[in-house]
Design a protein around this motif. Structure first.
Motif, PDB file in Angstrom:
ATOM      1  N   ASN A  34      43.323  45.601  67.407  1.00 17.15           N
ATOM      2  CA  ASN A  34      42.806  45.820  66.043  1.00 17.15           C
ATOM      3  C   ASN A  34      42.601  44.534  65.240  1.00 17.15           C
ATOM      4  OD1 ASN A  34      42.641  48.523  66.490  1.00 17.15           O
ATOM      5  ND2 ASN A  34      44.170  49.141  65.005  1.00 17.15           N
ATOM      6  N   ASP A  80      49.844  50.597  70.439  1.00 12.48           N
ATOM      7  CA  ASP A  80      51.100  51.342  70.494  1.00 12.48           C
ATOM      8  C   ASP A  80      50.910  52.848  70.674  1.00 12.48           C
ATOM      9  OD1 ASP A  80      52.911  48.986  69.072  1.00 12.48           O
ATOM     10  OD2 ASP A  80      50.929  49.186  68.178  1.00 12.48           O
ATOM     11  N   SER A 114      47.777  46.273  59.248  1.00 12.97           N
ATOM     12  CA  SER A 114      48.502  47.451  58.748  1.00 12.97           C
ATOM     13  C   SER A 114      48.762  48.505  59.819  1.00 12.97           C
ATOM     14  CB  SER A 114      47.750  48.071  57.575  1.00 12.97           C
ATOM     15  OG  SER A 114      46.450  48.413  57.947  1.00 12.97           O
ATOM     16  N   THR A 115      47.822  48.728  60.745  1.00 17.29           N
ATOM     17  CA  THR A 115      48.031  49.801  61.733  1.00 17.29           C
ATOM     18  C   THR A 115      49.146  49.441  62.709  1.00 17.29           C
ATOM     19  OG1 THR A 115      46.203  48.884  63.053  1.00 17.29           O
ATOM     20  CG2 THR A 115      45.704  50.747  61.601  1.00 17.29           C
ATOM     21  N   ARG A 116      49.166  48.194  63.183  1.00 14.76           N
ATOM     22  CA  ARG A 116      50.235  47.777  64.098  1.00 14.76           C
ATOM     23  C   ARG A 116      51.564  47.676  63.348  1.00 14.76           C
ATOM     24  NH1 ARG A 116      51.412  44.291  68.172  1.00 14.76           N
ATOM     25  NH2 ARG A 116      52.502  46.179  68.808  1.00 14.76           N
ATOM     26  N   PRO A 164      43.588  53.770  66.055  1.00 15.95           N
ATOM     27  CA  PRO A 164      44.886  53.698  66.729  1.00 15.95           C
ATOM     28  C   PRO A 164      45.094  52.392  67.492  1.00 15.95           C
ATOM     29  CG  PRO A 164      43.398  55.213  67.857  1.00 15.95           C
ATOM     30  CD  PRO A 164      42.749  54.861  66.569  1.00 15.95           C
ATOM     31  N   PRO A 165      46.195  51.689  67.211  1.00 11.70           N
ATOM     32  CA  PRO A 165      46.460  50.429  67.901  1.00 11.70           C
ATOM     33  C   PRO A 165      47.046  50.649  69.295  1.00 11.70           C
ATOM     34  CG  PRO A 165      48.200  50.876  66.336  1.00 11.70           C
ATOM     35  CD  PRO A 165      47.194  51.984  66.174  1.00 11.70           C
ATOM     36  N   SER A 219      51.487  56.738  56.562  1.00 14.32           N
ATOM     37  CA  SER A 219      51.549  56.128  57.896  1.00 14.32           C
ATOM     38  C   SER A 219      50.590  56.797  58.873  1.00 14.32           C
ATOM     39  CB  SER A 219      52.982  56.199  58.438  1.00 14.32           C
ATOM     40  OG  SER A 219      53.835  55.389  57.658  1.00 14.32           O
ATOM     41  N   LYS A 248      47.749  55.015  61.085  1.00 12.53           N
ATOM     42  CA  LYS A 248      47.816  54.507  62.465  1.00 12.53           C
ATOM     43  C   LYS A 248      46.958  55.335  63.425  1.00 12.53           C
ATOM     44  CE  LYS A 248      51.976  57.138  63.777  1.00 12.53           C
ATOM     45  NZ  LYS A 248      53.378  57.056  64.201  1.00 12.53           N
ATOM     46  N   TYR A 249      46.641  56.574  63.058  1.00  9.38           N
ATOM     47  CA  TYR A 249      45.817  57.410  63.929  1.00  9.38           C
ATOM     48  C   TYR A 249      44.323  57.253  63.669  1.00  9.38           C
ATOM     49  CZ  TYR A 249      50.215  59.773  65.002  1.00  9.38           C
ATOM     50  OH  TYR A 249      51.493  60.051  65.395  1.00  9.38           O
ATOM     51  N   ILE A 290      52.656  49.552  60.984  1.00 12.24           N
ATOM     52  CA  ILE A 290      53.235  50.901  60.879  1.00 12.24           C
ATOM     53  C   ILE A 290      53.982  51.262  62.157  1.00 12.24           C
ATOM     54  CG2 ILE A 290      52.658  53.372  60.801  1.00 12.24           C
ATOM     55  CD1 ILE A 290      50.285  52.532  58.930  1.00 12.24           C
ATOM     56  N   THR A 291      53.332  51.065  63.297  1.00 11.78           N
ATOM     57  CA  THR A 291      53.942  51.494  64.563  1.00 11.78           C
ATOM     58  C   THR A 291      55.158  50.642  64.920  1.00 11.78           C
ATOM     59  OG1 THR A 291      52.343  50.126  65.770  1.00 11.78           O
ATOM     60  CG2 THR A 291      51.789  52.433  65.501  1.00 11.78           C
TER      61      THR A 291
END
Length: 643
Positions: free
Chosen positions: A344, A268, A545-547, A265-266, A258, A261-262, A549-550
């Motif tokens: 993103n 969030d 995928s990045t959003r 970074p989205p 996870s 996400k960094y 995760i958050t």
């Protein structure tokens, strides 16, 4: 001058940058067969003209057998001429060019023809394990980095960056969370650092003393057991500095957890979330330091630099959404900047999705189309009515106005912004709301006549007498035919996001896509117990995928229950009747929210009127088919250039 620190020069070895704003390396999918394309050149030129102090050209492979076709390469001499064309174009327009050298380890697996190189044995299945790199391969890779650095010098780059982050091969060796070797390249930090430091020494030996060497590195590892600590990174940076690294570019993230996400970074993730890490690394090593990570506003960049936390700021996606970001900031025209909102959708998600040919930007559909999307003034002063002031309507109206048409935008509600405005009411998405409001203000400053509280009717069209009508009226909540949906305790997603009623007790949200999950979060924030039911086999299927995760992490924190393969059959006073695994069951609740999507608004009467009157009629955005804002703005931009 505004933002004095941001626009102050800096000299590193014998390279002088006109300001502290760096366009970091970002994958674009613009290269073809590992070669520079005109599309890539045009993209960089636009940001150089826009004021970027240094453009670092995206990840460039050093090892011929392990480079996917849509990445750049400096693995062979035949790639030097294309790179020279790119650096010449950047220099011609007053910019500086860097290149990021890289070997992608498991990240190259998206191309089945590319060799996957790993630090230590990686089991893929019970039958197959990818073997860790042999000592012979390690020696070969050291030479590959050295030769690629030589070619970068020949291609007239002003500096070189070595990529030591994000799961790529050098990070994979350095990180105890990934490297499980038992020889001299594994175990202690000194052993894990042996290969990356040898690469740095080899690259430095191929570069003139006048040329700076940058190094991208993670501040620490996220979500990786036994991963790098910031203390280990500080020690490694000291060693790298002794071997000739001049600048450390401090990033975060990896692609096997996870921590992704960094990496990109989205919305969030908080602004400047990684700057304190960069500041500590700078303080403890004394090296010139570049900070990155959601520095979307000039004032924020200025504050970070003025406090001495870092020396350079990576401003990446903010220059995708507005290539003139820096020029506007320098001129003090902050109200004219088109700000990145960290969605993103067009950048990182495009790199994951094979159906998107290259990166683009929700806020700037001209990203990647700089040449063909140059605005051509109209030769005919036609009057155009745009119905609907959402993102698609505003995009088409503003672009047509800039081309010289007479544009009247009619919005049925009291505010511009449409679904984007509503999206900005969801948790952590205030930036979207602010972006929609600012876009409306920019639209009116551009000269578009805006009429609020004005639905487009036959009578209005007779009065205005346009030659062209554009339907951008958007969508409304889908109301499925479910027994009991008219009951008093049933809401739709607009009711929740817009009005934020206090729903205590138990709530069932029907629909496990983005909107349903945002509704669930909104209710959970006020203490309600929420269960989300989704008829397909996956929650959040429509998120990148990045959003994802958050959002999923927040649902876990909020104790939101999710159920997949669950179909609502009826709603009663007791709760929601569902089918799951072939069995009928009752989920008791006090409230129900329907969030299963949208349907285009009915505009048939106006379409018929336009056809009868011989008016040119177009449909864009959610009015055509409800989708993401990325497609809506892209359609508005394309239509405005085709008329």
């Amino acid at each position: 001058m505004m933002f004095q620190m941001l626009f102050s020069p800096i000299t590193i070895r014998q390279m002088t940058l006109k300001n502290r704003a760096i366009m970091p390396a970002m994958g674009t999918k613009f290269p073809k067969d590992n070669q520079v394309t005109q599309q890539l050149i045009d993209y960089h030129i636009a940001r150089v003209k826009g004021g970027s102090g240094l453009n670092i050209v995206e990840v460039t492979g050093v090892h011929a057998g392990s480079i996917p076709s849509h990445y750049l390469s400096l693995a062979e001499d035949r790639f030097i001429p294309g790179m020279q064309q790119l650096t010449a174009a950047i220099h011609e327009h007053g910019g500086k060019a860097g290149v990021q050298l890289w070997q992608g380890s498991i990240a190259v697996a998206s191309d089945p023809t590319a060799q996957v190189i790993v630090a230590s044995d990686m089991p893929i299945s019970p039958e197959y394990t990818i073997p860790g790199a042999s000592k012979e391969l390690i020696a070969e890779l050291i030479d590959c980095f050295k030769e690629a650095a030589r070619r970068a010098v020949e291609a007239d780059f002003d500096c070189i960056e070595v990529h030591l982050a994000h799961n790529y091969i050098l990070h994979s060796f350095l990180s105890g969370g990934i490297n499980r070797r038992t020889d001299e390249y594994g175990g202690s930090l000194e052993n894990r650092a042996r290969f990356p430091l040898a690469v740095i020494e080899a690259m430095r030996s191929a570069m003139p003393d006048t040329m700076p060497l940058f190094m991208r590195i993670d501040a620490h590892d996220d979500y990786l057991e036994n991963g790098l600590t910031i203390e280990e990174v500080i020690q490694f940076v000291k060693w790298a500095k002794e071997r000739g690294v001049d600048v450390v570019d401090v990033s975060r993230g990896n692609i096997i957890s996870s921590g992704l996400k960094y990496e990109v970074p989205p919305i969030d993730i908080p602004f400047a979330f990684n700057i304190e890490n960069a500041a500590r690394i700078k303080e403890e090593t004394g090296i010139i330091t570049m900070g990155v990570g959601r520095v979307n506003y000039p004032a924020l960049a200025e504050e970070i630099l003025a406090e001495g936390k870092v020396d350079l700021i990576g401003i990446g996606r903010a220059q995708l959404s507005d290539p003139e970001f820096l020029n506007k900031a320098k001129a003090g025209k902050l109200e004219d900047i088109v700000y990145c909102v960290g969605c993103n959708q067009g950048c990182y998600d495009a790199c994951e999705r094979p159906d998107i040919p290259h990166i683009t930007c929700l806020r700037n559909p001209a990203c990647g189309k700089e040449r063909e999307y140059q605005l051509v003034p109209t030769t005919e002063q036609k009057k155009i009515v745009v119905a609907g002031g959402g993102m698609a309507g505003m995009e088409v109206a503003m672009t047509l106005q800039e081309r010289g048409f007479q544009v009247i935008l009619c919005e049925a509600s009291e505010q511009l912004g449409g679904q984007f405005l509503l999206a900005g009411m969801a948790p952590r998405k205030q930036e979207m709301r602010e972006a929609a409001i600012l876009k409306g203000e920019q639209l009116q400053r551009a000269g578009v006549e805006v009429r609020l509280n004005t639905p487009v009717t036959e009578a209005l069209l007779k009065e205005l007498n346009p030659e062209i009508v554009i339907n951008a009226v958007g969508a409304q909540p889908l109301q499925p035919k479910i027994l009991g949906i008219e009951n008093e305790q049933v809401y739709n997603y607009v009711d929740i996001l817009q009005n934020k009623p206090q729903l205590t007790g138990k709530t069932i949200v029907i629909g496990g896509g983005l909107v349903g999950l945002e509704v669930a979060e909104t209710i959970a924030e006020t203490g309600g117990a929420v269960t989300v039911i989704e008829m397909t086999d996956e929650i959040a299927k429509d998120l990148g995928s990045t959003r994802k995760i958050t959002v999923m992490e927040q649902l876990y924190i909020d104790n939101v229950t999710t159920m997949t393969d669950t179909t609502c059959t009826s709603i009663t006073d007791q709760g929601v009747q569902v089918m799951k695994d072939g069995k009928e069951m009752l989920l008791e609740c006090d409230h129900v929210v329907v969030a299963i999507g949208s349907q285009s608004r009915d505009f048939k009467a106006i379409e018929d009127y336009c056809n009868a009157q011989g008016l040119d009629y177009y449909v864009i955005g959610d009015a055509l088919e409800p989708r993401r804002a990325l497609e809506a703005t892209a359609e508005g931009a394309a239509l405005a250039r085709s008329i």
